[in-house]
Design an enzyme around this catalytic site. Structure first.
Site, PDB file in Angstrom:
ATOM      1  N   GLY A 104       0.523  -0.273   6.442  1.00  0.00           N
ATOM      2  CA  GLY A 104      -0.302   0.406   5.438  1.00  0.00           C
ATOM      3  C   GLY A 104      -1.748   0.581   5.873  1.00  0.00           C
ATOM      4  N   LYS A 119       0.804  -1.233   0.000  1.00  0.00           N
ATOM      5  CA  LYS A 119       0.000   0.000   0.000  1.00  0.00           C
ATOM      6  C   LYS A 119       0.831   1.273   0.000  1.00  0.00           C
ATOM      7  CE  LYS A 119      -4.033  -2.094   2.026  1.00  0.00           C
ATOM      8  NZ  LYS A 119      -4.954  -2.153   3.147  1.00  0.00           N
TER       9      LYS A 119
HETATM   10  P1  NDP Z   1       1.639  -4.177   6.715  1.00  0.00           P
HETATM   11  O1  NDP Z   1       2.447  -5.333   6.266  1.00  0.00           O
HETATM   12  O2  NDP Z   1       1.783  -2.876   6.044  1.00  0.00           O
HETATM   13  O3  NDP Z   1       1.895  -3.934   8.288  1.00  0.00           O
HETATM   14  C1  NDP Z   1       1.862  -5.016   9.192  1.00  0.00           C
HETATM   15  C2  NDP Z   1       1.807  -4.486  10.624  1.00  0.00           C
HETATM   16  O4  NDP Z   1       1.667  -5.598  11.513  1.00  0.00           O
HETATM   17  C3  NDP Z   1       3.072  -3.753  11.055  1.00  0.00           C
HETATM   18  O5  NDP Z   1       2.723  -2.724  11.951  1.00  0.00           O
HETATM   19  C4  NDP Z   1       3.872  -4.855  11.763  1.00  0.00           C
HETATM   20  O6  NDP Z   1       4.782  -4.368  12.723  1.00  0.00           O
HETATM   21  C5  NDP Z   1       2.746  -5.575  12.458  1.00  0.00           C
HETATM   22  N1  NDP Z   1       3.110  -6.976  12.794  1.00  0.00           N
HETATM   23  C6  NDP Z   1       3.310  -7.999  11.948  1.00  0.00           C
HETATM   24  N2  NDP Z   1       3.600  -9.130  12.621  1.00  0.00           N
HETATM   25  C7  NDP Z   1       3.587  -8.802  13.935  1.00  0.00           C
HETATM   26  C8  NDP Z   1       3.793  -9.523  15.138  1.00  0.00           C
HETATM   27  N3  NDP Z   1       4.106 -10.825  15.136  1.00  0.00           N
HETATM   28  N4  NDP Z   1       3.678  -8.865  16.309  1.00  0.00           N
HETATM   29  C9  NDP Z   1       3.374  -7.551  16.338  1.00  0.00           C
HETATM   30  N5  NDP Z   1       3.160  -6.802  15.238  1.00  0.00           N
HETATM   31  C10 NDP Z   1       3.252  -7.421  14.039  1.00  0.00           C
HETATM   32  O7  NDP Z   1       0.117  -4.696   6.662  1.00  0.00           O
HETATM   33  P2  NDP Z   1      -1.207  -3.786   6.584  1.00  0.00           P
HETATM   34  O8  NDP Z   1      -1.039  -2.658   7.524  1.00  0.00           O
HETATM   35  O9  NDP Z   1      -1.551  -3.504   5.189  1.00  0.00           O
HETATM   36  O10 NDP Z   1      -2.329  -4.794   7.139  1.00  0.00           O
HETATM   37  C11 NDP Z   1      -2.421  -5.087   8.518  1.00  0.00           C
HETATM   38  C12 NDP Z   1      -3.518  -6.133   8.729  1.00  0.00           C
HETATM   39  O11 NDP Z   1      -4.804  -5.579   8.478  1.00  0.00           O
HETATM   40  C13 NDP Z   1      -3.368  -7.337   7.803  1.00  0.00           C
HETATM   41  O12 NDP Z   1      -3.594  -8.498   8.542  1.00  0.00           O
HETATM   42  C14 NDP Z   1      -4.449  -7.128   6.766  1.00  0.00           C
HETATM   43  O13 NDP Z   1      -4.941  -8.345   6.249  1.00  0.00           O
HETATM   44  C15 NDP Z   1      -5.528  -6.395   7.568  1.00  0.00           C
HETATM   45  N6  NDP Z   1      -6.347  -5.491   6.744  1.00  0.00           N
HETATM   46  C16 NDP Z   1      -7.708  -5.673   6.692  1.00  0.00           C
HETATM   47  C17 NDP Z   1      -8.499  -4.810   5.966  1.00  0.00           C
HETATM   48  C18 NDP Z   1      -9.971  -4.993   5.938  1.00  0.00           C
HETATM   49  O14 NDP Z   1     -10.617  -4.406   5.063  1.00  0.00           O
HETATM   50  N7  NDP Z   1     -10.536  -5.735   6.846  1.00  0.00           N
HETATM   51  C19 NDP Z   1      -7.932  -3.711   5.186  1.00  0.00           C
HETATM   52  C20 NDP Z   1      -6.502  -3.587   5.340  1.00  0.00           C
HETATM   53  C21 NDP Z   1      -5.755  -4.470   6.064  1.00  0.00           C
HETATM   54  P3  NDP Z   1       6.280  -3.909  12.279  1.00  0.00           P
HETATM   55  O15 NDP Z   1       6.135  -2.513  11.759  1.00  0.00           O
HETATM   56  O16 NDP Z   1       7.050  -3.992  13.535  1.00  0.00           O
HETATM   57  O17 NDP Z   1       6.739  -4.886  11.223  1.00  0.00           O
END
Ligand code: NDP
Length: 284
Positions: free
Chosen positions: A139, A74
């Site tokens: 994102g 994103k």
């Molecule tokens: P990104 O990959 O951009 O970001 C992932 C985030 O999750 C980061 O903040 C990361 O932290 C954190 N993270 C990942 N693994 C862990 C862990 N084990 N412990 C703690 N924090 C963790 O993904 P998005 O922001 O695009 O999406 C986030 C979630 O939201 C996804 O699961 C996605 O499927 C869901 N989503 C749902 C939507 C809907 O319409 N329902 C729309 C958009 C997203 P760090 O920065 O430290 O890596």
């Protein structure tokens, strides 16, 4: 002559879990009931971050009209747009691209904020005057933060595994009148705070990983809204059930953000409740 189907897709990595093809086909069926020649060709494409430029160029050459981007694309997606909507500009992330021949390029939009707010409204979850805790700073958080701030909460905290990303996001919105604070998910610094609404926007559930959440972060009547759904929602759902906290998954947001994207591509807004109902029945 029947026009060719509108070429649409979702890119992401992983992409196997995506329900977007099914949702957009349901919207297209609604549209086709009014206009029988209407059809879409909506593909789910696995696209690692480093392949975004080439995959996007190929899609455009094949006549791509509209595209959804999901994790982890994103933020990078915005760099491939010749213009950004106000929501996309405010969030610095795009989840919807629309090929604009008048601009000879992609226009980037972000419908995550609109989608989240529509679902919170459906669930009667108020943001105005409430203390909001966001988990995650990827994102999705970038996309929903401007809409949450615009809804006038009392305060917003963003906790992330990597503190620098949470700080960067809060810095982007430093001019907001709403008190906004970044923190690390693991340092326990929010123990004294009682939040009314927790937006769980991390992707930890995709690996069935449990977040280091603390019950003390939430007020007695707090609600957790998890952007995840299906098996990725399970770890947070289990934690909430153990602690007696109301929890909702992100299926409604998924359908609402998709409806907003469909309206951008076609100029027509589909009806969402029947699509959500069918998806929910399938998921259960
Ligand atoms: P990104 O990959 O951009 O970001 C992932 C985030 O999750 C980061 O903040 C990361 O932290 C954190 N993270 C990942 N693994 C862990 C862990 N084990 N412990 C703690 N924090 C963790 O993904 P998005 O922001 O695009 O999406 C986030 C979630 O939201 C996804 O699961 C996605 O499927 C869901 N989503 C749902 C939507 C809907 O319409 N329902 C729309 C958009 C997203 P760090 O920065 O430290 O890596």
């Amino acid at each position: 002559m029947t026009p060719p189907p509108l070429k649409l897709a979702v890119f992401g990595d992983p992409i196997g879990h995506s329900r977007s093809p099914q949702i957009h086909q349901a919207f297209a069926a609604q549209r086709a009931a009014l206009q029988p020649s209407f059809a879409i060709d909506y593909a789910a494409v696995r696209c690692p971050l480093e392949q975004l430029p080439t995959t996007l160029a190929e899609f455009q050459q094949q006549g791509g009209h509209g595209l959804n981007l999901t994790l982890p694309l994103k933020q990078a997606g915005a760099d491939h747009c010749v213009a950004l909507s106000a929501h996309a500009r405010a969030s610095g992330a795009v989840n919807t691209l629309h090929w604009r021949s008048d601009l000879n390029g992609w226009m980037g939009h972000n419908t995550d904020g609109v989608g989240l707010m529509a679902d919170l409204q459906r669930l009667n979850l108020d943001v105005r005057g409430r203390r909001v805790l966001i988990i995650g700073a990827g994102g999705a958080t970038a996309g929903v933060l401007p809409a949450l701030l615009a809804a006038a909460p009392a305060a917003v905290w963003v906790l992330n595994r990597s503190l620098d990303k949470a700080e960067q996001l809060c810095q982007q919105h430093a001019s907001s009148a709403i008190p906004l604070q970044a923190g690390s998910l693991s340092d326990g610094s929010v123990n004294a705070e009682a939040f009314d609404l927790c937006i769980q926007a991390s992707s930890a559930g995709h690996q069935q990983q449990h977040l280091p959440l603390s019950r003390q972060w939430l007020s007695a009547s707090a609600t957790v809204y998890d952007l995840n759904y299906g098996s990725a929602h399970q770890p947070v759902a289990d934690w909430c059930h153990t602690h007696g906290i109301a929890v909702h998954d992100g299926l409604g947001m998924l359908v609402e953000q998709a409806a907003a994207a469909f309206a951008i591509w076609t100029g027509w807004s589909p009806q969402t409740s029947s699509v959500l109902h069918d998806l929910r029945r399938e998921l259960n």
